[in-house]
Design a protein around this motif. Structure first.
Motif, PDB file in Angstrom:
ATOM      1  N   TYR A 113       8.237 120.455  44.320  1.00  0.00           N
ATOM      2  CA  TYR A 113       7.545 121.321  43.361  1.00  0.00           C
ATOM      3  C   TYR A 113       8.570 122.244  42.716  1.00  0.00           C
ATOM      4  O   TYR A 113       9.257 123.003  43.397  1.00  0.00           O
ATOM      5  N   LYS A 114       8.711 122.140  41.401  1.00  0.00           N
ATOM      6  CA  LYS A 114       9.712 122.917  40.666  1.00  0.00           C
ATOM      7  C   LYS A 114      11.100 122.749  41.287  1.00  0.00           C
ATOM      8  O   LYS A 114      11.859 123.710  41.447  1.00  0.00           O
ATOM      9  N   ASN A 115      11.400 121.493  41.650  1.00  0.00           N
ATOM     10  CA  ASN A 115      12.677 121.114  42.244  1.00  0.00           C
ATOM     11  C   ASN A 115      12.936 121.757  43.598  1.00  0.00           C
ATOM     12  O   ASN A 115      14.087 121.852  44.043  1.00  0.00           O
ATOM     13  N   ARG A 116      11.867 122.175  44.285  1.00  0.00           N
ATOM     14  CA  ARG A 116      11.971 122.708  45.639  1.00  0.00           C
ATOM     15  C   ARG A 116      11.226 121.796  46.608  1.00  0.00           C
ATOM     16  O   ARG A 116      10.170 121.245  46.277  1.00  0.00           O
ATOM     17  N   ASP A 148       6.745 129.935  43.966  1.00  0.00           N
ATOM     18  CA  ASP A 148       6.581 130.683  42.713  1.00  0.00           C
ATOM     19  C   ASP A 148       6.914 132.163  42.876  1.00  0.00           C
ATOM     20  O   ASP A 148       7.577 132.759  42.009  1.00  0.00           O
ATOM     21  N   ASP A 201      10.414 132.538  45.710  1.00  0.00           N
ATOM     22  CA  ASP A 201      11.587 131.733  45.378  1.00  0.00           C
ATOM     23  C   ASP A 201      12.138 131.003  46.607  1.00  0.00           C
ATOM     24  O   ASP A 201      13.348 130.954  46.844  1.00  0.00           O
ATOM     25  N   ASP A 227      18.018 124.360  44.191  1.00  0.00           N
ATOM     26  CA  ASP A 227      17.247 123.176  43.827  1.00  0.00           C
ATOM     27  C   ASP A 227      17.632 122.006  44.730  1.00  0.00           C
ATOM     28  O   ASP A 227      18.769 121.901  45.189  1.00  0.00           O
ATOM     29  N   HIS A 250       3.070 126.278  47.202  1.00  0.00           N
ATOM     30  CA  HIS A 250       3.420 126.525  45.796  1.00  0.00           C
ATOM     31  C   HIS A 250       3.617 128.012  45.536  1.00  0.00           C
ATOM     32  O   HIS A 250       4.543 128.408  44.806  1.00  0.00           O
ATOM     33  N   THR A 259      12.487 114.982  37.786  1.00  0.00           N
ATOM     34  CA  THR A 259      13.191 116.268  37.658  1.00  0.00           C
ATOM     35  C   THR A 259      12.557 117.087  36.564  1.00  0.00           C
ATOM     36  O   THR A 259      12.001 116.557  35.603  1.00  0.00           O
ATOM     37  N   MET A 260      12.657 118.387  36.725  1.00  0.00           N
ATOM     38  CA  MET A 260      12.045 119.297  35.748  1.00  0.00           C
ATOM     39  C   MET A 260      13.061 119.685  34.674  1.00  0.00           C
ATOM     40  O   MET A 260      14.251 119.748  34.970  1.00  0.00           O
TER      41      MET A 260
END
Length: 375
Positions: free
Chosen positions: A276-279, A255, A258, A318, A251, A374-375
């Motif tokens: 996680y966060k579209n990754r 974060d 990137d 993404d 994570h 999806t976020m």
């Protein structure tokens, strides 16, 4: 089903550990001296014999495409922009083995098997690339360079070992691939590359300082639209547990650095998947090729089942889609998987991934697909 390329997409093929040494090297046209330094097995030819007794005769010598089997048709179907494997084998005829119990090597003449699969990048940040010493590593690097296959995770010095492989220079951007060897996978600290010594890109700890160092490495070479893969050889060979420190580290890389894909391997079987966060985070990709047929133990994890991970990344890196192609290792070759084994793999990966909010479902052609909120 893979998405049609109606928008700018980078398609990356990833897999876990590729061990083309020992028994597989003996089955290829130009094997090394078969003598081993293991406690129970003294000749690599014994691994060929065990595989044949367990499954079927192997038509030795096999040609270079043979070991990839059904994976070649899948690669032709999906046509990835970048193909990345973790090569857990030293490419050398050096006899300077390291006394560590298990040593993998294949001859430089057999390395053309990697060309047969269209491999773009061999990750070398793992616990077998120095099985035959630093002389073996240097021969590995020279051989792959002569074949125009890029490497990451090991080098002649710390600068080369930490540098990314730069792949897929397309309209969708480049793919930067960084590779790290964690001590949690059994990599000794003294294997680390230094300013004047060849070695691996050693990951000493899952810490704030390590995340900051990786973020700085990435920022120094990244361009707009680049996708960044951080490949981590981490954790033990068996078991589905995901340590909290691994998840925290993955994570933080997303974060703070990137990162587009966190590509984990070391486990001999596929493990859970998180978005996680579209990754994309692959906690353990399992073995892709090995010579374990006929070896008893750990059968409940099905190490004979291999997985191709086909990731489509869109603008901003993404994750758009992830297709999983189940295969089986049989006769030192990747073959199509029986429906019952596809179902077992789907149920297992779905069970392990649901803790992270992702689901693994069926897809046409005996394949699997990941879904996530999806976020």
């Amino acid at each position: 089903m893979m998405m049609a390329r109606l928008v700018r997409v980078m398609r990356i093929f990833l897999c876990g550990d590729v061990m083309t040494g020992r028994g597989i090297d003996q089955a290829l046209p130009h094997p090394c001296d078969p003598r081993l330094h293991e406690r129970y097995v003294q000749s690599a030819i014994d691994y060929v014999r065990m595989a044949e007794e367990a499954n079927q005769p192997i038509p030795t010598p096999v040609d270079f495409p043979y070991i990839w089997g059904a994976a070649l048709q899948e690669l032709e179907r999906v046509r990835p922009d970048a193909s990345i494997i973790n090569l857990e084998t030293s490419i050398t005829r050096s006899d300077a083995y390291v006394a560590k119990g298990i040593n993998y090597r294949m001859s430089p003449e057999n390395a053309d098997c990697l060309v047969a699969a269209g491999v773009d990048c061999c990750l070398l940040g793992n616990n077998h690339v120095l099985d035959w010493g630093r002389a073996g590593l240097l021969e590995t690097l020279a051989t792959l360079d002569s074949l125009q296959i890029k490497t990451a995770g090991a080098g002649r010095d710390a600068v080369q070992a930490s540098a990314p492989a730069i792949l897929a220079d397309t309209d969708a951007g480049r793919a930067l691939v960084f590779s790290f060897a964690s001590k949690t996978s059994g990599v000794p600290r003294h294997w680390a590359a230094t300013h004047d010594r060849a070695g691996v890109n050693f990951l000493p700890a899952f810490s704030d300082a390590t995340v900051a160092a990786i973020a700085a490495l990435v920022a120094a070479v990244r361009r707009e639209n680049d996708a960044v893969v951080v490949s981590l050889h981490w954790g033990p060979n068996w078991g589905y547990d995901i340590p909290e420190e691994q998840r925290w580290f993955a994570h933080e890389l997303i974060d703070r650095a990137d990162i587009s894909i966190v590509h984990g391997h070391s486990s001999h079987h596929a493990k859970s998947i998180e978005v996680y966060k579209n990754r994309l985070i692959l906690y353990g990709c399992g073995d892709f090729l090995n010579d374990y047929e006929g070896i008893k133990g750990h059968g409940e994890f099905r190490p004979d089942l291999a997985v191709m991970y086909i990731a489509d990344l869109g603008p901003g890196s993404d994750l758009f889609a992830l297709e999983l192609v189940p295969l089986q290792i049989r006769g030192f070759q990747l073959i199509q998987t029986a429906n019952s084994d596809v179902a077992w793999l789907r149920q297992t990966l779905d069970r392990e991934s649901r803790q992270f909010g992702t689901c693994v479902g069926t897809a046409p052609g005996g394949r699997l697909a990941l879904s996530w909120p999806t976020m």
